[in-house]
Write a protein that holds these residues in place. Structure first.
Motif, mmCIF file in Angstrom:
data_model
loop_
_atom_site.group_PDB
_atom_site.id
_atom_site.type_symbol
_atom_site.label_atom_id
_atom_site.label_comp_id
_atom_site.label_asym_id
_atom_site.label_seq_id
_atom_site.Cartn_x
_atom_site.Cartn_y
_atom_site.Cartn_z
ATOM 1 N N THR A 1 39.436 38.632 50.000
ATOM 2 C CA THR A 1 40.352 39.216 49.010
ATOM 3 C C THR A 1 39.952 38.793 47.598
ATOM 4 N N ALA A 2 39.313 37.623 47.459
ATOM 5 C CA ALA A 2 38.843 37.195 46.132
ATOM 6 C C ALA A 2 37.802 38.188 45.613
ATOM 7 N N GLN A 3 36.904 38.620 46.492
ATOM 8 C CA GLN A 3 35.899 39.619 46.096
ATOM 9 C C GLN A 3 36.581 40.931 45.726
ATOM 10 N N LEU A 4 37.545 41.331 46.551
ATOM 11 C CA LEU A 4 38.253 42.593 46.297
ATOM 12 C C LEU A 4 38.997 42.541 44.963
ATOM 13 N N ASP A 5 39.667 41.412 44.688
ATOM 14 C CA ASP A 5 40.407 41.270 43.429
ATOM 15 C C ASP A 5 39.468 41.366 42.230
ATOM 16 N N PHE A 6 38.312 40.715 42.352
ATOM 17 C CA PHE A 6 37.320 40.778 41.271
ATOM 18 C C PHE A 6 36.892 42.229 41.036
ATOM 19 N N LEU A 7 36.564 42.932 42.120
ATOM 20 C CA LEU A 7 36.081 44.319 42.022
ATOM 21 C C LEU A 7 37.149 45.234 41.427
ATOM 22 N N ARG A 8 38.390 45.025 41.859
ATOM 23 C CA ARG A 8 39.493 45.838 41.330
ATOM 24 C C ARG A 8 39.617 45.617 39.823
ATOM 25 N N GLY A 9 39.524 44.345 39.430
ATOM 26 C CA GLY A 9 39.610 43.985 38.009
ATOM 27 C C GLY A 9 38.534 44.651 37.172
ATOM 28 N N LYS A 10 37.367 44.861 37.771
ATOM 29 C CA LYS A 10 36.261 45.490 37.038
ATOM 30 C C LYS A 10 36.300 47.011 37.123
ATOM 31 N N GLY A 11 37.251 47.553 37.871
ATOM 32 C CA GLY A 11 37.376 49.005 37.939
ATOM 33 C C GLY A 11 36.479 49.672 38.968
ATOM 34 N N CYS A 12 36.062 48.909 39.990
ATOM 35 C CA CYS A 12 35.238 49.488 41.053
ATOM 36 C C CYS A 12 36.083 50.457 41.898
ATOM 37 N N ASP A 13 35.535 51.645 42.227
ATOM 38 C CA ASP A 13 36.306 52.682 42.928
ATOM 39 C C ASP A 13 36.555 52.378 44.398
ATOM 40 N N THR A 14 35.471 52.059 45.094
ATOM 41 C CA THR A 14 35.543 51.987 46.561
ATOM 42 C C THR A 14 34.795 50.777 47.094
ATOM 43 N N ALA A 15 35.101 50.422 48.338
ATOM 44 C CA ALA A 15 34.491 49.245 48.940
ATOM 45 C C ALA A 15 34.300 49.465 50.437
ATOM 46 N N GLN A 16 33.472 48.613 50.997
ATOM 47 C CA GLN A 16 33.119 48.691 52.410
ATOM 48 C C GLN A 16 32.849 47.262 52.837
ATOM 49 N N GLY A 17 33.362 46.867 53.984
ATOM 50 C CA GLY A 17 33.071 45.507 54.425
ATOM 51 C C GLY A 17 34.026 45.024 55.480
ATOM 52 N N TYR A 18 33.704 43.855 56.002
ATOM 53 C CA TYR A 18 34.461 43.287 57.118
ATOM 54 C C TYR A 18 35.925 43.045 56.759
ATOM 55 N N LEU A 19 36.225 42.874 55.455
ATOM 56 C CA LEU A 19 37.626 42.693 55.047
ATOM 57 C C LEU A 19 38.471 43.874 55.532
#
Ligand code: C2E
Ligand code: CA
Ligand code: CA
Ligand code: CA
Length: 279
Positions: free
Chosen positions: A241-259
């Motif tokens: 979730t730390a990675q996800l929070d960082f990405l959200r903060g930077k405005g990343c649209d989409t993600a993929q991963g074990y989370l």
């Protein structure tokens, strides 16, 4: 010294022969595996960071070997690439992936997009656009439902020829993504001219967020680059979730991963999707 030299020679010759034999044996086994339909596709969700909705799935190849079990792609794709077996194998992946999404959509499971990996050798085929067009026609999948992922290094190899090739693919109405972005050497001048839809940030940059400041800077820069070029951006390998929070903060649209989810069989994917919806 003479004895010694001959002994050394014999040693190397044996070692080389063994390596060549192992390679030949694996190649024969892989060819047989393809003929005997031992290949399977697993699917991993691609998730919208804002709303956590499923935006599509990526097809990931596995080899169900009768003796060795489920073999991951890193163990046989390089050999398939070297020997040219990747061409029939890649055709099988494309057809199977498109047919699967069409079947889901016909069943009312409205997944919007299937992402398929295209190897450098497939991309170099002069008739790759025709092959993909034929697969779409044969399976009945609408072109906008197919996304083709090509690695950054494959695209930048012969950038001028790539431009023509990408234009032919784009003309089919499919979507184009650059895979493993950040690991090759992109020319920004070309990146701007390529008719692509998405950058996929390589998972090596995501792995050590938030402890590695350099990786965070690079990831933020790629997200910024995508935004400036009006491209979608997806982060691969999101596990925390730390990675996800960082990405959200930077405005990343989409993600993929074990989370969110690991790659799984078609049946398991649909089971979790249906359960998730019911819950
Ligand atoms: P890729 O295209 O970069 O695919 C993403 C890889 O990351 C997949 O490995 C996936 O299982 C893995 N992954 C997903 N989420 C996470 C995570 O949170 N953490 C970590 N550590 N890994 C994660 P996989 O399935 O073993 O595939 C490896 C590579 O094999 C792929 O990398 C792709 O380059 C190649 N490949 C797979 N299927 C095909 C195919 O049908 N055709 C071609 N040409 N290559 C394929
Ligand atoms: Ca990929
Ligand atoms: Ca990748
Ligand atoms: Ca990769």
């Amino acid at each position: 010294a003479k004895e010694n030299g001959r002994g050394t020679y014999r040693f190397y010759r044996t070692a080389l022969t063994d390596a060549a034999n192992t390679r030949l044996a694996l190649e024969a086994k892989l060819r047989r595996g393809l003929e005997r339909e031992e290949m399977v596709l697993h699917f991993q969700p691609l998730i919208g960071i804002g709303d956590r909705k499923l935006v599509g799935v990526e097809a990931l190849l596995r080899w169900q070997d009768p003796t060795d079990g489920l073999v991951p792609p890193d163990r046989f794709i390089p050999l398939a690439e070297e020997t040219g077996l990747i061409v029939p194998l890649g055709d099988w992946v494309l057809t199977t992936a498109c047919r699967q999404l069409k079947a889901w959509r016909d069943d009312g499971i409205m997944i919007d997009m299937m992402a398929v990996n295209l190897s450098p050798r497939q991309f170099q085929l002069p008739d790759i656009a025709e092959r993909i067009r034929d697969v779409l026609a044969e399976t009945g999948l609408p072109p906008h439902c197919l996304e083709i992922e090509i690695t950054e290094s494959a695209l930048m190899e012969q950038a001028e020829a790539t431009l023509t090739k990408l234009a032919a693919l784009k003309a089919l109405g499919i979507r184009l993504a650059i895979d493993d972005f950040g690991t090759g050497y992109s020319s920004l001048a070309y990146l701007k001219r390529f008719p692509i839809d998405k950058l996929k940030v390589d998972k090596s940059f995501i792995a050590d967020i938030p402890s590695n400041l350099a990786d965070m800077e690079i990831t933020a820069a790629i997200i910024g680059l995508a935004q400036n070029l009006n491209l979608e951006v997806l982060a691969e390998g999101v596990e925390t979730t730390a990675q996800l929070d960082f990405l959200r903060g930077k405005g990343c649209d989409t993600a993929q991963g074990y989370l969110f989810a690991r790659p799984s069989s078609a049946e398991d994917l649909i089971r979790t999707l249906v359960e998730g919806r019911a819950a």
